[in-house]
Design a protein around this motif. Structure first.
Motif, PDB file in Angstrom:
ATOM      1  N   ARG A 284       0.828  -1.211   0.000  1.00 18.16           N
ATOM      2  CA  ARG A 284       0.000   0.000   0.000  1.00 18.16           C
ATOM      3  C   ARG A 284       0.865   1.264   0.000  1.00 18.16           C
ATOM      4  NH1 ARG A 284      -5.366  -0.239   2.121  1.00 18.16           N
ATOM      5  NH2 ARG A 284      -4.956   1.601   3.428  1.00 18.16           N
ATOM      6  N   ASN A 285       2.026   1.188   0.622  1.00 20.24           N
ATOM      7  CA  ASN A 285       2.907   2.360   0.714  1.00 20.24           C
ATOM      8  C   ASN A 285       3.807   2.550  -0.503  1.00 20.24           C
ATOM      9  OD1 ASN A 285       1.880   2.976   3.229  1.00 20.24           O
ATOM     10  ND2 ASN A 285       3.500   1.919   4.350  1.00 20.24           N
ATOM     11  N   HIS A 286       3.976   1.487  -1.322  1.00 21.78           N
ATOM     12  CA  HIS A 286       4.965   1.567  -2.402  1.00 21.78           C
ATOM     13  C   HIS A 286       4.418   1.228  -3.786  1.00 21.78           C
ATOM     14  CE1 HIS A 286       7.417   1.179   1.272  1.00 21.78           C
ATOM     15  NE2 HIS A 286       8.288   1.903   0.622  1.00 21.78           N
ATOM     16  N   MET A 287       3.180   0.780  -3.890  1.00 21.79           N
ATOM     17  CA  MET A 287       2.583   0.471  -5.191  1.00 21.79           C
ATOM     18  C   MET A 287       1.303   1.297  -5.310  1.00 21.79           C
ATOM     19  SD  MET A 287       3.132  -3.670  -5.126  1.00 21.79           S
ATOM     20  CE  MET A 287       4.681  -4.350  -4.508  1.00 21.79           C
ATOM     21  N   ASP A 288       1.172   2.036  -6.380  1.00 22.46           N
ATOM     22  CA  ASP A 288       0.173   3.096  -6.470  1.00 22.46           C
ATOM     23  C   ASP A 288      -1.138   2.625  -7.095  1.00 22.46           C
ATOM     24  OD1 ASP A 288      -0.965   5.584  -6.328  1.00 22.46           O
ATOM     25  OD2 ASP A 288      -0.019   6.339  -8.150  1.00 22.46           O
ATOM     26  N   LEU A 289      -2.047   2.114  -6.258  1.00 23.80           N
ATOM     27  CA  LEU A 289      -3.372   1.738  -6.735  1.00 23.80           C
ATOM     28  C   LEU A 289      -4.425   2.578  -6.026  1.00 23.80           C
ATOM     29  CD1 LEU A 289      -3.169  -2.175  -6.840  1.00 23.80           C
ATOM     30  CD2 LEU A 289      -3.029  -0.587  -8.767  1.00 23.80           C
ATOM     31  N   LYS A 290      -5.599   2.696  -6.658  1.00 26.34           N
ATOM     32  CA  LYS A 290      -6.697   3.472  -6.064  1.00 26.34           C
ATOM     33  C   LYS A 290      -8.023   2.774  -6.343  1.00 26.34           C
ATOM     34  CE  LYS A 290      -7.070   6.619 -10.047  1.00 26.34           C
ATOM     35  NZ  LYS A 290      -6.144   5.873 -10.917  1.00 26.34           N
ATOM     36  N   PRO A 291      -9.085   3.168  -5.628  1.00 27.76           N
ATOM     37  CA  PRO A 291     -10.389   2.525  -5.828  1.00 27.76           C
ATOM     38  C   PRO A 291     -10.822   2.535  -7.296  1.00 27.76           C
ATOM     39  CG  PRO A 291     -10.455   3.917  -3.879  1.00 27.76           C
ATOM     40  CD  PRO A 291      -9.136   4.181  -4.552  1.00 27.76           C
ATOM     41  N   GLY A 292     -11.329   1.392  -7.736  1.00 26.20           N
ATOM     42  CA  GLY A 292     -11.803   1.264  -9.112  1.00 26.20           C
ATOM     43  C   GLY A 292     -10.755   0.783 -10.090  1.00 26.20           C
ATOM     44  N   ASP A 293      -9.471   0.833  -9.699  1.00 31.13           N
ATOM     45  CA  ASP A 293      -8.429   0.301 -10.581  1.00 31.13           C
ATOM     46  C   ASP A 293      -8.673  -1.185 -10.821  1.00 31.13           C
ATOM     47  OD1 ASP A 293      -7.059   2.642 -10.981  1.00 31.13           O
ATOM     48  OD2 ASP A 293      -5.490   2.246  -9.499  1.00 31.13           O
ATOM     49  N   ARG A 294      -8.326  -1.649 -12.017  1.00 30.25           N
ATOM     50  CA  ARG A 294      -8.584  -3.035 -12.387  1.00 30.25           C
ATOM     51  C   ARG A 294      -7.314  -3.888 -12.271  1.00 30.25           C
ATOM     52  NH1 ARG A 294     -11.197   0.300 -15.777  1.00 30.25           N
ATOM     53  NH2 ARG A 294      -9.575   0.192 -17.357  1.00 30.25           N
ATOM     54  N   ILE A 295      -7.492  -5.101 -11.786  1.00 30.60           N
ATOM     55  CA  ILE A 295      -6.401  -6.069 -11.619  1.00 30.60           C
ATOM     56  C   ILE A 295      -6.814  -7.366 -12.300  1.00 30.60           C
ATOM     57  CG2 ILE A 295      -5.072  -7.447  -9.951  1.00 30.60           C
ATOM     58  CD1 ILE A 295      -4.348  -4.522  -9.795  1.00 30.60           C
ATOM     59  N   LEU A 296      -5.881  -8.005 -13.011  1.00 29.54           N
ATOM     60  CA  LEU A 296      -6.128  -9.320 -13.600  1.00 29.54           C
ATOM     61  C   LEU A 296      -5.331 -10.356 -12.804  1.00 29.54           C
ATOM     62  CD1 LEU A 296      -7.422 -11.009 -15.887  1.00 29.54           C
ATOM     63  CD2 LEU A 296      -5.366 -10.585 -17.245  1.00 29.54           C
ATOM     64  N   SER A 297      -6.031 -11.239 -12.121  1.00 27.79           N
ATOM     65  CA  SER A 297      -5.383 -12.265 -11.300  1.00 27.79           C
ATOM     66  C   SER A 297      -5.017 -13.460 -12.169  1.00 27.79           C
ATOM     67  CB  SER A 297      -6.326 -12.697 -10.168  1.00 27.79           C
ATOM     68  OG  SER A 297      -5.799 -13.786  -9.470  1.00 27.79           O
TER      69      SER A 297
ATOM     70  N   GLY B 147      -9.726  -1.068  -2.793  1.00 22.19           N
ATOM     71  CA  GLY B 147     -10.989  -0.852  -3.507  1.00 22.19           C
ATOM     72  C   GLY B 147     -10.902  -1.160  -4.986  1.00 22.19           C
ATOM     73  N   CYS B 148      -9.960  -2.018  -5.367  1.00 21.29           N
ATOM     74  CA  CYS B 148      -9.788  -2.362  -6.789  1.00 21.29           C
ATOM     75  C   CYS B 148     -10.835  -3.385  -7.240  1.00 21.29           C
ATOM     76  CB  CYS B 148      -8.392  -2.916  -7.029  1.00 21.29           C
ATOM     77  SG  CYS B 148      -7.071  -1.723  -6.725  1.00 21.29           S
ATOM     78  N   HIS B 149     -10.978  -3.492  -8.551  1.00 22.62           N
ATOM     79  CA  HIS B 149     -11.849  -4.494  -9.168  1.00 22.62           C
ATOM     80  C   HIS B 149     -10.946  -5.596  -9.703  1.00 22.62           C
ATOM     81  CE1 HIS B 149     -14.818  -5.553 -12.663  1.00 22.62           C
ATOM     82  NE2 HIS B 149     -14.691  -6.530 -11.783  1.00 22.62           N
ATOM     83  N   ILE B 150     -11.000  -6.777  -9.072  1.00 22.14           N
ATOM     84  CA  ILE B 150     -10.110  -7.889  -9.402  1.00 22.14           C
ATOM     85  C   ILE B 150     -10.847  -8.886 -10.291  1.00 22.14           C
ATOM     86  CG2 ILE B 150      -8.635  -9.720  -8.476  1.00 22.14           C
ATOM     87  CD1 ILE B 150      -8.721  -8.095  -5.776  1.00 22.14           C
ATOM     88  N   THR B 151     -10.281  -9.158 -11.464  1.00 19.43           N
ATOM     89  CA  THR B 151     -10.840 -10.166 -12.370  1.00 19.43           C
ATOM     90  C   THR B 151      -9.962 -11.405 -12.324  1.00 19.43           C
ATOM     91  OG1 THR B 151     -11.777  -8.508 -13.858  1.00 19.43           O
ATOM     92  CG2 THR B 151     -11.434 -10.701 -14.770  1.00 19.43           C
ATOM     93  N   PHE B 152     -10.552 -12.557 -12.052  1.00 23.35           N
ATOM     94  CA  PHE B 152      -9.824 -13.814 -11.936  1.00 23.35           C
ATOM     95  C   PHE B 152      -9.868 -14.554 -13.268  1.00 23.35           C
ATOM     96  CE2 PHE B 152     -11.475 -12.692  -7.753  1.00 23.35           C
ATOM     97  CZ  PHE B 152     -10.300 -12.692  -7.003  1.00 23.35           C
ATOM     98  N   LEU B 153      -8.688 -14.838 -13.806  1.00 21.57           N
ATOM     99  CA  LEU B 153      -8.632 -15.463 -15.129  1.00 21.57           C
ATOM    100  C   LEU B 153      -9.220 -16.873 -15.093  1.00 21.57           C
ATOM    101  CD1 LEU B 153      -7.754 -15.053 -18.051  1.00 21.57           C
ATOM    102  CD2 LEU B 153      -5.531 -16.016 -17.456  1.00 21.57           C
ATOM    103  N   GLY B 154      -8.771 -17.697 -14.144  1.00 25.77           N
ATOM    104  CA  GLY B 154      -9.381 -19.004 -13.931  1.00 25.77           C
ATOM    105  C   GLY B 154      -9.195 -20.015 -15.031  1.00 25.77           C
TER     106      GLY B 154
END
Length: 545
Positions: free
Chosen positions: A204-217, A238-245
């Protein structure tokens, strides 16, 4: 001990991002933060009805999915202990790990549950489908009734007052992560709430993400790396995480990156190395392109085009791509740095949950995996850490408390004064950047006492055309390179298997000229089958030495 609490970070995120999308399955359905909170609340009720207590073990066995993530969060916010099991463990290994961990509940993908035998898991009370939370097996009727009750309630979205669970103290156990499933050799890494909290607070202190940002797992959630950085950390933001699966083939990845357009990307070296070898190097190595690259202003235009194409492949929306799990080939690094592609290489182990070193892409150095994270101390076990390679030792907030039910392995993992032995070899530069040389157990001592790190040679060989993977071993005091060829690539160039030994030997001779004599490879052996792997996808070296 960390002053923050991961469960409190989860609770704050649920309240702050209530109406935002939290999880989605790629090309499937998803959940808002409100729906995740409601599911957690109802699952807590299910656990209470089943008599599950704080500290009891609950296992997860399936591919990445929204339901996997919800189940995980429901366990750790209940003060139970989560036991993630890699989906490529065999049924016998799963039986053993369920018994070894004494897990009462097993969340499982339907297809993975099918070959399992409930009678071989002595503590199992109920198995729940990760597809729809239906009951796959119940030792008692009331357990089946309890999960049916959950399924009747789960569609009812509650208000924020449902977030009423207690915050576990940081010294409490959060997870047991198994690095091996073999009977007699099980090493269940015990990570506390403090360890996970330290990893997430650093991120949280060193990687710059914010609410609504998208992540692909993409990476397995049963791995500490993928779980902490692709799931646990972005969830608190508060990111939106999409799981590839699904299996991340090049075509699937390209479509997924274009669709999700993630803000932060985690990867293993293989993905970047494959793109460089098959789509970049082959094009830039043609005589015509070499001529253009010799003209300065044309070279810049070409490199900008390559950078643009690479950025587009990964969705063209990310701030950084973090490589972990293994070293990235030096040639690939040099090229990516030249075109200013925003990548960095980090380092960690399951025993640290996983972070040990990291530096952002604009600070990191060639062949380095960054600086020690601020929740740990790191030292090299050698008289001169800047000149002499030694084992990497760490201590601090991230470090595990030991291996579950394995006191002998725990004692071996720590020095007498409490430093964790990582088993990796490295050196530090004067500014504290770490350079990993290889695994201690893989080290080969040359005929005159020189240290040979097979991973360094393998990194070169893996970048040759027509090589899928390689392994460098010692046979009769000589270095031998075992190669599993990429026949699909060879077939495209109309290269037959009969021609490969001559081609590889030519590459070997060129490589040997550039390496010190004691690192020269004596001969090549071609394997017709892929090397056997561990569940963590590392080659089982001991089978080939």
């Amino acid at each position: 001990m960390m002053k923050e609490s991961y469960v409190e970070l989860v609770n704050d995120s649920l309240r702050s991002n209530w109406n935002l999308k939290a999880f989605s399955d790629y090309e499937g359905n998803g959940y808002t933060y409100a729906e995740v909170a409601s599911h957690i609340h109802y699952l807590h009720q299910f656990y209470r009805d089943c008599g599950i207590k704080a500290g009891d073990k609950i296992a997860l066995y399936g591919r990445n999915s929204s339901n996997w993530a919800i189940a995980y969060l429901s366990v750790i916010t209940y003060e139970a202990v989560v036991v993630p099991i890699l989906p490529n463990f065999t049924p016998n290994e799963v039986h053993h790990l369920m018994n070894h961990s004494e897990s009462y509940i097993l969340y499982a993908s339907d297809s993975l549950w099918e070959p399992l035998e409930a009678s071989k898991m002595s503590t199992l009370q109920i198995s729940i489908s990760l597809e729809d939370f239906s009951c796959l097996y119940a030792a008692k009727d009331n357990f089946s009734t309890n999960i049916q009750k959950f399924n009747q309630l789960k569609s009812n979205v509650l208000d924020k007052t449902c977030i009423n669970w207690q915050t576990p103290s940081n010294e409490k156990l959060l997870a047991i992560i198994y690095t091996s499933g073999t009977t007699g050799f099980s090493k269940g890494v015990m990570l506390t709430h403090n360890s996970i909290t330290a990893n997430i607070v650093f991120s949280r202190n060193h990687m710059d993400l914010k609410p609504g940002d998208r992540i692909l797992s993409l990476l397995p959630l049963a791995h500490a790396y993928g779980c902490s950085i692709e799931f646990l950390y972005p969830f608190t933001m508060g990111c939106h995480i999409t799981f590839l699966g699904k299996t991340p083939s090049p075509q699937v990845l390209m479509q997924a990156f274009a669709s999700v357009r993630p803000r932060l990307i985690l990867s293993v070296p293989l993905i970047l190395e494959k793109i460089y070898k098959t789509q970049v190097k082959t094009v830039l190595s043609t005589p015509r392109m070499k001529l253009f690259l010799s003209i300065p202003f044309v070279e810049n235009i070409i490199y900008k085009k390559v950078l643009q194409k690479l950025m587009e492949f990964f969705g063209n929306n990310f701030i950084e791509l973090i490589i972990g799990g293994a070293a990235l080939n030096e040639e690939v690094q040099i090229f990516l740095r030249k075109i200013k592609f925003p990548f960095t290489v980090g380092y960690g182990t399951t025993e640290c949950g996983p972070l040990i070193t990291y530096a952002p892409w604009y600070e990191n150095r060639l062949n380095s995996c960054g600086k020690c994270v601020d929740t740990l101390e790191l030292k090299i076990d050698s008289p001169n850490p800047q000149q002499e390679v030694g084992e990497i030792l760490v201590k601090g907030e991230n470090v595990m408390v030991g291996y579950y039910k394995n006191q002998e392995a725990t004692q071996e993992a720590f020095t007498e004064d409490g430093w964790l032995r990582t088993g990796d070899l490295g050196i530090l530069d004067s500014d504290g950047f770490l350079y990993i040389k290889g695994r201690l157990k893989n080290l080969i001592v040359g005929p005159s006492g020189q240290n040979i790190y097979p991973e360094e040679i393998e990194s070169i060989i893996n970048n040759w055309p027509y090589v899928s993977e390689s392994l460098v071993v010692e046979r009769k005091n000589k270095l031998v390179a075992l190669i599993y060829p990429n026949m699909e690539e060879a077939d495209k160039d109309k290269i037959s298997e009969i021609q490969l030994p001559e081609i590889f030997n030519k590459f070997k001779d060129e490589m040997n000229k550039k390496l010190p004599a004691y690192m020269n490879v004596n001969r090549i052996e071609i394997y017709s089958h892929e090397f056997e792997k561990t569940p963590k996808n590392s080659i089982k070296r001991f089978l080939y030495t």
